[in-house]
Scaffold this active site. Structure first.
Site, PDB file in Angstrom:
ATOM      1  N   GLY A  67       0.762  -1.183  -0.263  1.00 42.20           N
ATOM      2  CA  GLY A  67      -0.099   0.109  -0.068  1.00 42.20           C
ATOM      3  C   GLY A  67       0.879   1.517  -0.017  1.00 42.20           C
ATOM      4  O   GLY A  67       0.570   2.185  -0.683  1.00 42.20           O
ATOM      5  N   THR A  68       1.884   1.219   0.792  1.00 42.81           N
ATOM      6  CA  THR A  68       2.974   2.404   0.896  1.00 42.81           C
ATOM      7  C   THR A  68       3.209   2.643  -0.650  1.00 42.81           C
ATOM      8  O   THR A  68       3.273   3.929  -1.029  1.00 42.81           O
ATOM      9  CB  THR A  68       4.231   2.151   1.628  1.00 42.81           C
ATOM     10  N   ASN A 121      -7.363   3.476   9.184  1.00 42.07           N
ATOM     11  CA  ASN A 121      -6.986   2.369   9.738  1.00 42.07           C
ATOM     12  C   ASN A 121      -7.082   2.406  11.404  1.00 42.07           C
ATOM     13  O   ASN A 121      -6.965   1.547  11.920  1.00 42.07           O
ATOM     14  CB  ASN A 121      -5.386   2.167   9.474  1.00 42.07           C
ATOM     15  N   GLN A 170      -7.570  -0.423   4.107  1.00 41.60           N
ATOM     16  CA  GLN A 170      -8.129  -1.133   5.189  1.00 41.60           C
ATOM     17  C   GLN A 170      -9.397  -1.714   4.750  1.00 41.60           C
ATOM     18  O   GLN A 170     -10.136  -2.220   5.434  1.00 41.60           O
ATOM     19  CB  GLN A 170      -8.166   0.039   6.484  1.00 41.60           C
ATOM     20  N   SER A 203      -3.715  -3.379  -0.475  1.00 42.12           N
ATOM     21  CA  SER A 203      -2.512  -4.072   0.102  1.00 42.12           C
ATOM     22  C   SER A 203      -2.687  -5.625   0.389  1.00 42.12           C
ATOM     23  O   SER A 203      -4.012  -5.949   1.111  1.00 42.12           O
ATOM     24  CB  SER A 203      -2.172  -3.385   1.208  1.00 42.12           C
ATOM     25  N   ALA A 204      -2.141  -6.601   0.069  1.00 43.37           N
ATOM     26  CA  ALA A 204      -2.466  -8.054   0.191  1.00 43.37           C
ATOM     27  C   ALA A 204      -2.415  -8.424   1.825  1.00 43.37           C
ATOM     28  O   ALA A 204      -3.302  -9.061   2.250  1.00 43.37           O
ATOM     29  CB  ALA A 204      -1.468  -9.028  -0.016  1.00 43.37           C
ATOM     30  N   HIS A 205      -1.817  -7.875   2.710  1.00 45.81           N
ATOM     31  CA  HIS A 205      -1.429  -8.552   4.044  1.00 45.81           C
ATOM     32  C   HIS A 205      -2.393  -8.116   5.025  1.00 45.81           C
ATOM     33  O   HIS A 205      -2.708  -8.439   6.213  1.00 45.81           O
ATOM     34  CB  HIS A 205       0.007  -8.252   4.507  1.00 45.81           C
ATOM     35  N   CYS A 264       1.717   0.793  12.087  1.00 44.51           N
ATOM     36  CA  CYS A 264       2.343   0.374  10.680  1.00 44.51           C
ATOM     37  C   CYS A 264       3.815   0.730  10.860  1.00 44.51           C
ATOM     38  O   CYS A 264       4.594   0.136  10.410  1.00 44.51           O
ATOM     39  CB  CYS A 264       1.702   1.596   9.806  1.00 44.51           C
TER      40      CYS A 264
END
Ligand code: PLP
Length: 377
Positions: A70-71, A143, A171, A191-193, A314
């Site tokens: 995501g970053t 988040n 999120q 973002s996957a995680h 994060c």
């Protein structure tokens, strides 16, 4: 003692199917750019993951650029969309705020109200102030508090002023329905995680027809929009994770989250649930225990077997005041005493009970100590 993990917004456990897909992609390796059979098999895996993500968010496969998370996706959107002026929400993630801090052109932060949502009139006023081509960055869901922003209202205002809109949906994806086409936005980060995929992989989705400048120079991967050999195991795992992620799983989680909040405010009437009445993610709760510093709560709960975080976790280890709560007008005395509890698919009523018991034990202990202190002074 049983460990209870209630920090799913920081990262959530990869699903077994995801672990299997990652292992398989490592076992049957290949470079998706190679023309031989092993390369073609690798390319097929990347294509399958791209299709899965496109299906999950209602986008076209060619609109997807895989990134390291995501970053990077937020960085790519803000720096790559080529707009001179930047407006960003006051409660954005650091990956947006850091780009904004270093922004070389005209810029302004968009305030949020006490409910954590973008103030639409302020956004319209900021847009009316300048004819400069503008990019707006607003997250779909926060988040730390789970607050969901009114994206369709923001789209209307953005279009009135010819501004582009980038949405950080990191999120939101997997927890609430996310439809890129229906949102009618220009770009979106995921973002996957955060949804049961592996860490270190994500994507920027860019509306077809919009050009985006690559941040890194090199090969022609991702249709020349992101150079570098693809993270094949990560992308394969991401594809499986999005296929399995169903926001309906979160209906039961919302019930558990509401029970948790009800119990906390019952046993501790001075506790504050941040933005309790706002439209929020079903799994997230920001809770203030007045008079007890966030990091003290994180440590005490950890000793009691419960993993939660002090606001955004994060960038681990940081114990800075939450910019999110400050932007919502919550004073330092309360903002410094907030924790974030985020439930996941695996969370049970027993987990919630263990959290409430540990939280209340700390609450009572600190109240007893205060009474003791007052008695001697
Ligand atoms: N945006 C939001 C709203 C987040 O919560 C996070 C991570 O917590 C990110 C972006 C960054 O994503 P990643 O960890 O994949 O870089």
């Amino acid at each position: 003692m049983k460990r209870v993990y209630l920090d799913h917004n920081a990262t959530t456990q990869p699903r077994p199917e995801v672990i299997a897909a990652v292992a398989d992609a490592l076992t049957h390796h290949g470079n998706p750019s190679s023309v031989h059979a092993d390369g073609r098999r690798a390319k097929h895996r990347v294509d399958a993951a791209r299709q899965a993500l496109a299906r999950a968010v209602n986008a076209k496969p060619q609109e997807i650029i895989f990134t390291s998370g995501g970053t990077e996706a937020n960085n790519l959107a803000l720096k790559g969309l080529g707009r001179r002026r930047l407006l960003w929400g006051a409660t954005e993630h650091d990956s947006v705020r850091a780009v904004a801090a270093a922004w070389d052109g005209p810029k302004a932060e968009i305030p949020v109200g006490p409910d954590g949502r973008i103030v639409l009139d302020d956004l319209a006023a900021l847009l009316a102030q300048s004819d400069e081509p503008t990019l707006i960055a607003v997250m779909l869901a926060n988040n730390e508090t789970g607050v969901v922003h009114p994206i369709s209202d923001i789209v209307t205002i953005a279009k009135d002023h010819g501004a582009l809109l980038h949405v950080d949906a990191v999120q939101a994806l997997g927890k609430i329905p996310v439809d890129f086409r229906a949102l009618d936005i220009d770009s979106m980060s995921v973002s996957a995680h955060k949804l049961g995929g592996p860490p270190g992989v994500g994507a920027l989705i860019v509306r077809e027809g919009k050009t985006i400048a690559s941040l890194v120079s090199g090969g022609g991967q991702e249709m020349r929009r992101r150079a570098g050999t693809e993270n094949l195991p990560g992308i394969a795992g991401f594809g499986v994770a999005v296929d399995l992620a169903t926001p309906t799983d979160f209906t039961a989680i919302a019930v558990l989250r509401d029970q948790l909040e009800a119990k906390i405010t019952e046993v501790a009437p001075d506790a504050v649930i941040v933005a309790r009445d706002a439209d929020r993610l079903p799994n997230t709760s920001a809770i203030v225990m007045p008079g007890v510093a966030s990091h003290t709560q994180v440590m005490a709960l950890d000793l009691a077997g419960v993993a939660i975080s002090a606001g955004s976790a994060c960038s681990s280890g940081k114990v800075a005041q939450s910019h999110v709560l400050t932007a919502m007008g919550i004073g330092d005395d309360l903002a410094g005493c907030a924790i974030r509890v985020s439930l996941g698919r695996q969370t049970t009523a027993d987990d919630v009970a263990q959290f409430v018991a540990a939280w209340f034990a700390l609450y009572q202990k600190t109240r007893d100590q205060k009474i003791g202190t007052r008695a001697v002074s």
